[in-house]
Design an enzyme around this catalytic site. Sequence first.
Site, short mmCIF file in Angstrom:
data_model
loop_
_atom_site.label_atom_id
_atom_site.label_comp_id
_atom_site.label_asym_id
_atom_site.label_seq_id
_atom_site.Cartn_x
_atom_site.Cartn_y
_atom_site.Cartn_z
N LYS A 100 0.82 -1.21 0.00
CA LYS A 100 0.00 0.00 0.00
C LYS A 100 0.85 1.26 0.00
O LYS A 100 0.51 2.25 -0.64
CB LYS A 100 -0.94 0.01 1.20
CG LYS A 100 -2.08 -1.00 1.07
CD LYS A 100 -3.18 -0.75 2.07
CE LYS A 100 -4.32 -1.72 1.86
NZ LYS A 100 -5.28 -1.72 2.97
N LYS A 109 -5.70 -11.13 -5.99
CA LYS A 109 -6.88 -11.40 -5.16
C LYS A 109 -8.04 -10.47 -5.50
O LYS A 109 -7.81 -9.32 -5.93
CB LYS A 109 -6.51 -11.31 -3.68
CG LYS A 109 -6.28 -9.91 -3.19
CD LYS A 109 -6.25 -9.84 -1.67
CE LYS A 109 -6.08 -8.39 -1.26
NZ LYS A 109 -6.19 -8.12 0.14
N LYS A 118 -11.46 -4.90 -2.88
CA LYS A 118 -12.39 -3.77 -2.98
C LYS A 118 -11.82 -2.67 -3.87
O LYS A 118 -12.54 -1.95 -4.53
CB LYS A 118 -12.65 -3.20 -1.59
CG LYS A 118 -13.57 -4.06 -0.76
CD LYS A 118 -13.90 -3.33 0.54
CE LYS A 118 -14.37 -4.30 1.59
NZ LYS A 118 -13.97 -3.93 2.93
P1 TYM Z 1 -10.34 -6.60 5.19
O1 TYM Z 1 -11.47 -5.67 5.49
O2 TYM Z 1 -9.36 -6.20 4.16
O3 TYM Z 1 -10.92 -7.99 4.78
C1 TYM Z 1 -11.88 -8.67 5.58
C2 TYM Z 1 -11.63 -10.16 5.54
O4 TYM Z 1 -11.78 -10.65 4.22
C3 TYM Z 1 -10.62 -11.41 3.86
N1 TYM Z 1 -10.39 -11.24 2.42
C4 TYM Z 1 -10.36 -12.26 1.55
N2 TYM Z 1 -10.49 -13.58 1.72
C5 TYM Z 1 -10.44 -14.36 0.62
N3 TYM Z 1 -10.23 -13.88 -0.63
C6 TYM Z 1 -10.09 -12.55 -0.85
N4 TYM Z 1 -9.90 -12.08 -2.09
C7 TYM Z 1 -10.15 -11.67 0.27
N5 TYM Z 1 -10.04 -10.32 0.42
C8 TYM Z 1 -10.20 -10.08 1.74
C9 TYM Z 1 -9.51 -10.82 4.69
O5 TYM Z 1 -8.43 -11.73 4.84
C10 TYM Z 1 -10.21 -10.54 6.00
O6 TYM Z 1 -10.29 -11.72 6.78
N6 TYM Z 1 -7.14 -5.89 8.93
C11 TYM Z 1 -8.37 -6.57 8.57
C12 TYM Z 1 -9.51 -6.23 9.50
C13 TYM Z 1 -9.19 -6.46 10.94
C14 TYM Z 1 -9.14 -7.71 11.60
C15 TYM Z 1 -8.80 -7.40 12.97
C16 TYM Z 1 -9.34 -9.03 11.21
C17 TYM Z 1 -8.92 -5.48 11.85
N7 TYM Z 1 -8.68 -6.05 13.06
C18 TYM Z 1 -8.67 -8.40 13.92
C19 TYM Z 1 -9.19 -10.02 12.17
C20 TYM Z 1 -8.86 -9.70 13.52
C21 TYM Z 1 -8.75 -6.15 7.17
O7 TYM Z 1 -8.41 -5.11 6.73
O8 TYM Z 1 -9.58 -7.00 6.55
#
Ligand code: TYM
Length: 326
Positions: A111, A192, A195
Amino acid sequence: MKRILTGLQPTGIIHLGNYIGSIKQMIDMQDKYDSFIFVADLHAITIPQDSKELSDNIKKLIALYIACGIDPNKNTIFIQSENIYHTNISWMLECNTYYGELSRMTQFKDKSSKNANFTSGLLTYPVLMASDILAYDTDLVPVGIDQKQHVELTRDIAIRFNNKYGDTFKVPEPYMTKVGTKIMDLQDPLHKMSKSSENQKGVIRLLDEPEIIRKKIMSATTDSETRIIYDPENKPGISNLINIYSSITNMSIKDIENKFKDNNYGEFKKEVADVTINLISEIQDKYYKLLNSNELDNILDKGRDKTIEIAKVKYEEMKKKIGLYR
Ligand code: TYM
């Protein structure tokens, strides 16, 4: 009862990758675990956000959790920024985390390379994530593979703090299903589903119209062969569709290969579109009913009060161990 916890960022409408990588795993586990799921709105502001849009997206994400099948009676559902202890704990953890560790995180490198004017929040983001997890003595963290490195860093931070100050944190494990931990972009299956993808045709959002979903799946990139075989290296497009089909139907990859051994890509894509639309239409029906009900506020108030109580105890314990008291 073991505890699971996960969070998703309210940046735009979540997609099929988010659902399969995170929400579906929580739903599959909610009967057997003490389950916590939250909206990671403080993580969202590590990159610029429009205030009104962010606020709308927070509410939409909560409604989507429940519409997807996250049961408010079995889960503690809350908004990260409504619990001040996450950031308070995060500061104390930051002071036990090295700059070098944070600057080596793949997501940070990726990023920050795209925008030279990145905030320091983008660098310390994984520590806030560690705080989310460690505040609740979490056992398992259901995430997609892209977040595994952050959970591993959380483990390192917890172990370091425990060694320095005495046993304080449970050391958590990332939890990922074998299939579908990384759903790929339909147009560019080497990357992947994300968003922030530039080409929206590659991303299936949970609020996309059914006919748009069908079009996106039918025009997914595949290869010049004809057989439906799982081979992510040589056939990334078709393997991604197999992963999606497998995650939605709970069928094994072997059974899918068998079922479609006499079909061509077009026929298989139609089946993938059918099961995906089926799933998403059901979610959307529930979502639109929920969005404007008072139910959401009641659920969030309960989640806020409960999580503040738990996280405050951890915060006080940390302060005492560090020496922050009169
Ligand atoms: P975020 O919002 O980017 O994504 C949310 C969840 O979706 C999963 N994910 C995917 N899984 C499979 N294929 C994909 N293409 C794909 N894109 C996203 C991510 O792995 C995630 O599980 N930092 C985290 C949010 C967070 C969090 C936490 C998660 C903040 N604190 C504590 C677990 C525990 C995030 O930005 O996820």
